[in-house]
Design an enzyme around this catalytic site. Structure first.
Site, mmCIF file in Angstrom:
data_model
loop_
_atom_site.group_PDB
_atom_site.id
_atom_site.type_symbol
_atom_site.label_atom_id
_atom_site.label_comp_id
_atom_site.label_asym_id
_atom_site.label_seq_id
_atom_site.Cartn_x
_atom_site.Cartn_y
_atom_site.Cartn_z
ATOM 1 N N HIS A 71 0.834 -1.209 0.000
ATOM 2 C CA HIS A 71 0.000 0.000 0.000
ATOM 3 C C HIS A 71 0.869 1.259 0.000
ATOM 4 O O HIS A 71 0.457 2.305 0.490
ATOM 5 C CB HIS A 71 -0.944 0.024 1.210
ATOM 6 C CG HIS A 71 -1.768 -1.217 1.353
ATOM 7 N ND1 HIS A 71 -2.896 -1.456 0.614
ATOM 8 C CD2 HIS A 71 -1.591 -2.303 2.147
ATOM 9 C CE1 HIS A 71 -3.405 -2.635 0.946
ATOM 10 N NE2 HIS A 71 -2.630 -3.177 1.862
ATOM 11 N N SER A 105 17.345 14.604 -20.753
ATOM 12 C CA SER A 105 16.335 15.654 -20.844
ATOM 13 C C SER A 105 16.891 16.783 -21.696
ATOM 14 O O SER A 105 18.084 17.100 -21.607
ATOM 15 C CB SER A 105 15.967 16.175 -19.448
ATOM 16 O OG SER A 105 15.241 17.385 -19.527
#
Length: 449
Positions: free
Chosen positions: A169, A294
């Site tokens: 979770h 990038s």
């Protein structure tokens, strides 16, 4: 056409990664497989009918020369068939006329009307396509899956003793090992791959509506079902579907697509987990000189291989889903919706190969960052609470879960010192305290693999 003007990236940008599929699923490949089926059919048919039609013995005598038509098939041959198709406006009939030309050249004019004898085009298509799929599966797809499986198994073994904080979770959970978590994917992939390889490749072969009507009308004394079974199995290496309409049932083909889709789902799960581990700095990536992560941020080294793989697996899965949902459905004894759809079988396989190549590349660039793994373990001593309360339960200590809950669910950070102090407050034997103090986030890992 070149890579700059191709509409689809599988024939453009990614052509080199899926080039092997051209010999199974291109237009030229489909034509070649049709030639193969037609040639093998007339060779088998000649052997069956020679007692009734002695002239067919000439076919048997020329069997290897006939096989050379598909064994030595060229682009010029394919173009000749496409030229014939411009006149016939029927792709399989064009193959028949091409073979009749070759029979004329071999002096087999007297028996050329036995080419495509009693068949419909689907007897050729519904044997050619599963045959191409079978060849591709054994020669390209399964080896690519197996290569990835071997890499995952090797990484699982290499990292089996590397402790790692688990996350359930999204929250810190009982530690595991990096090798075991990679091993989960190897385990899943291996079992689904075994299932894929167990699936038979089946074919339709039975005339216009699957009943051998024309065959029986011409030669009622022949057991055509037995002949069809023998031809499909022993000449083509496929399994004949016993009851069909004009087209094959597509049920086993759908099962094969579904198996490929399930494998793709497993690999998407792998892509996302490894992507997450990179974002958590558990992995760094090898940097290749000159590469840019990038256009704006010079520091970026992106996990693009896993992103590329995930995207292509998603495309493959969507098309596999459509193929398995659509192909088994046909109006009454035949409609043509399967024809145009089945021409796209190579598309999801291409996206799958692109994804597998990206996954292999990405896994090969991973650099283990043990300091990050150690950091997260050290920062999460609360995860040993499960082990402590379970040991206390095993000796009958009252309410151990509640005691550990109170300790670990406060806003105070749980540390090694916190745990040690808590253990000292317990009314248990010294040996039990020693055992509890030996639990750490670094060794509370269960079986490592």
């Amino acid at each position: 056409m070149n890579s700059l003007n191709a509409i689809s990236p599988i024939d453009g940008r990614y052509r080199s990664k899926c080039e092997p599929l051209a010999q199974y699923f291109s237009e030229g490949a489909l034509i070649k497989y049709r030639i193969r089926v037609e040639v093998e059919y007339i060779i088998a048919l000649a052997a069956q009918l020679a007692p009734q039609r002695p002239g067919l013995a000439d076919v048997s005598a020329h069997a290897e020369q006939l096989r050379d038509i598909y064994r030595n098939f060229t682009d010029d041959d394919a173009l000749r068939i496409k030229d014939i198709e411009k006149v016939t406006n029927h792709d399989v009939k064009a193959v028949e006329y091409f073979l009749k030309e070759r029979f004329d050249a071999l002096g087999l004019e007297a028996v050329k009307e036995f080419i495509h004898f009693g068949l419909t085009s689907q007897d050729i298509n519904n044997t050619s396509v599963p045959l191409s799929m079978k060849d591709c599966s054994s020669e390209v797809l399964v080896p690519a899956y197996r290569s990835l499986l071997s890499r995952l198994q090797a990484l699982a073994a290499e990292w089996r003793d590397i402790p790692m904080l688990a996350h359930t979770h999204g929250q810190p959970a009982s530690p595991t090992t990096l090798g075991k978590e990679i091993g989960v994917f190897a385990y899943r992939l291996e079992r689904q791959l075994d299932e894929l390889e167990r699936l038979p490749f089946t074919a339709k072969f039975g005339g216009a509506t699957g009943n051998f009507n024309a065959h029986l009308a011409a030669f009622p004394e022949v057991d055509w079902r037995r002949f069809g079974n023998d031809f499909v199995q022993n000449h083509l290496g496929l399994e004949r579907q016993q009851l069909t309409t004009q087209i094959e049932n597509y049920d086993m083909m759908a099962a094969w697509f579904d198996a490929c889709k399930r494998i793709g789902v497993i690999l998407v799960d792998l892509c996302r987990d490894v992507w997450s581990y990179v974002s958590m700095e558990y992995f760094k990536q090898r940097i290749k000189a000159g590469e840019v992560g990038s256009s704006a941020m010079p520091h970026k080294v992106n996990p693009i291989d896993f992103e590329n793989a995930e995207g292509n697996l998603g495309l493959a899965g969507a098309i596999f889903e459509h193929l398995s949902h659509k192909l088994p459905v046909s109006r009454l004894q035949r409609d043509l919706t399967d024809s145009t759809v089945s021409r796209n079988i190579g598309v999801p396989l291409a996206h799958t190969l692109i994804a597998l190549a990206s996954l292999e590349k990405g896994l090969g660039k991973l650099l283990l960052n043990e300091s990050a793994l150690q950091r997260d373990l050290e920062n999460n001593w609360a995860v040993v609470a499960e082990g402590i309360q379970t040991i206390l339960r095993s000796i009958g200590y009252p309410n151990p879960y509640e005691a550990l809950k109170q300790l670990t669910r406060t806003n105070e950070k749980v540390t090694a010192e916190t745990i040690a102090a808590f253990v000292e407050t317990l009314d248990v034997e010294p040996a039990v305290k020693t055992r509890l103090k030996q639990l750490t986030p670094h060794n509370y890992i269960g079986y490592s693999l």
